[in-house]
Every structure is written in C-alpha cells, then in structure tokens.
Design an enzyme around this catalytic site. Sequence first.
Site, mmCIF file in Angstrom:
data_model
loop_
_atom_site.group_PDB
_atom_site.id
_atom_site.type_symbol
_atom_site.label_atom_id
_atom_site.label_comp_id
_atom_site.label_asym_id
_atom_site.label_seq_id
_atom_site.Cartn_x
_atom_site.Cartn_y
_atom_site.Cartn_z
ATOM 1 N N GLN A 277 0.833 -1.197 0.000
ATOM 2 C CA GLN A 277 0.000 0.000 0.000
ATOM 3 C C GLN A 277 0.871 1.252 0.000
ATOM 4 O OE1 GLN A 277 -3.371 -0.061 2.528
ATOM 5 N NE2 GLN A 277 -4.101 1.876 1.737
ATOM 6 N N PHE A 278 1.186 1.736 -1.207
ATOM 7 C CA PHE A 278 2.031 2.912 -1.340
ATOM 8 C C PHE A 278 1.374 4.167 -0.764
ATOM 9 C CE2 PHE A 278 -0.571 3.323 -5.100
ATOM 10 C CZ PHE A 278 -0.677 4.686 -5.294
ATOM 11 N N THR A 279 0.057 4.175 -0.625
ATOM 12 C CA THR A 279 -0.626 5.365 -0.113
ATOM 13 C C THR A 279 -0.276 5.662 1.350
ATOM 14 O OG1 THR A 279 -2.631 4.134 0.421
ATOM 15 C CG2 THR A 279 -2.525 5.170 -1.761
#
Length: 153
Positions: A78-80
């Site tokens: 999850q790069f967010t």
Amino acid sequence: MKAILQRVSESSVTVDGKLIGSCKEGLMILLGVAQGDTDADAELLAEKIGKLRIFCDDAGKMNRSVMDIDGEALIISQFTLLANYRHGNRPDYLGSAPVDEAKRLYEYFISLMAKHLRRVESGIFGADMKVSLINDGPVTIVMDSEVLKSKKQ
C-alpha cells in the site's frame, strides 16, 4: 518503511472478484515502502512485528505475539501509506520508493515474515485489490522503521 498492523480473526484480498490471499487469526499488514528503505528496514519491521505482544493470554492481557499464538498473516502492498498531505487537498506519493525497489522490498518482507509464521499470504503488488477483514479488538498499530531505527540509537 511503514506498516499498519491489524489484529484480525480473519482477512482476505480479492482481485477482479478472485480470492488471492487470506488468513485466519493473526495479522493483516498494510506495507508501504519509502524512498531510501533498505533490506535492514524490512528486517527490523519483520522482527518487531513477529514479537509484538498484541494477542491476549489466558488472563485476557495482551501478552502474546503472533508467533506465540501460531497466527497467520495477510500482507498487502500500500504505497498510499507514504502520502504527503501537507500542501493542498490532493496528496502526492513522491516519498514512496520506485516501483521495482518497492516490489523487491515488499517481497523480501513477505519472505521474512514467512520464516516466523506457519502461513503468510499476500495480495498482488500494484493491483487494484479489495481487502476484507474482521478487526479483533479492534487492535490497530502504526509502525515505521524510521522510528524503530531512532529507538536503537
């Protein structure tokens, strides 16, 4: 490297309606890889997560780790988690690692967790995923390898 740990009684991830991974009692881990993260960051987080005592013992106290309970894990990229939301209303993700390096470290982290737990499953890196979970407690912990490194100094 940032991780969101959620103590779950079960969790699953689907892509295009197909079940990709799941776990029963254990942890659902969202993992974000930042620019400059290294193997050492993954190792530090995996070690800490494996030993973190957030599961209840017979007396109802959080005294057991996911390893102690023979728990499972579902790990989702999850790069967010690396969102920069300081300016304006649209976050940027410039602090996240380049795709190839993020994927390598994500997969390395999964392999490290698999050394500690009997069952580790994951999502598909970069895919549009639907994640379901039953958060137990609820217990949710935010972890950052930078914080762990500063504690060791």
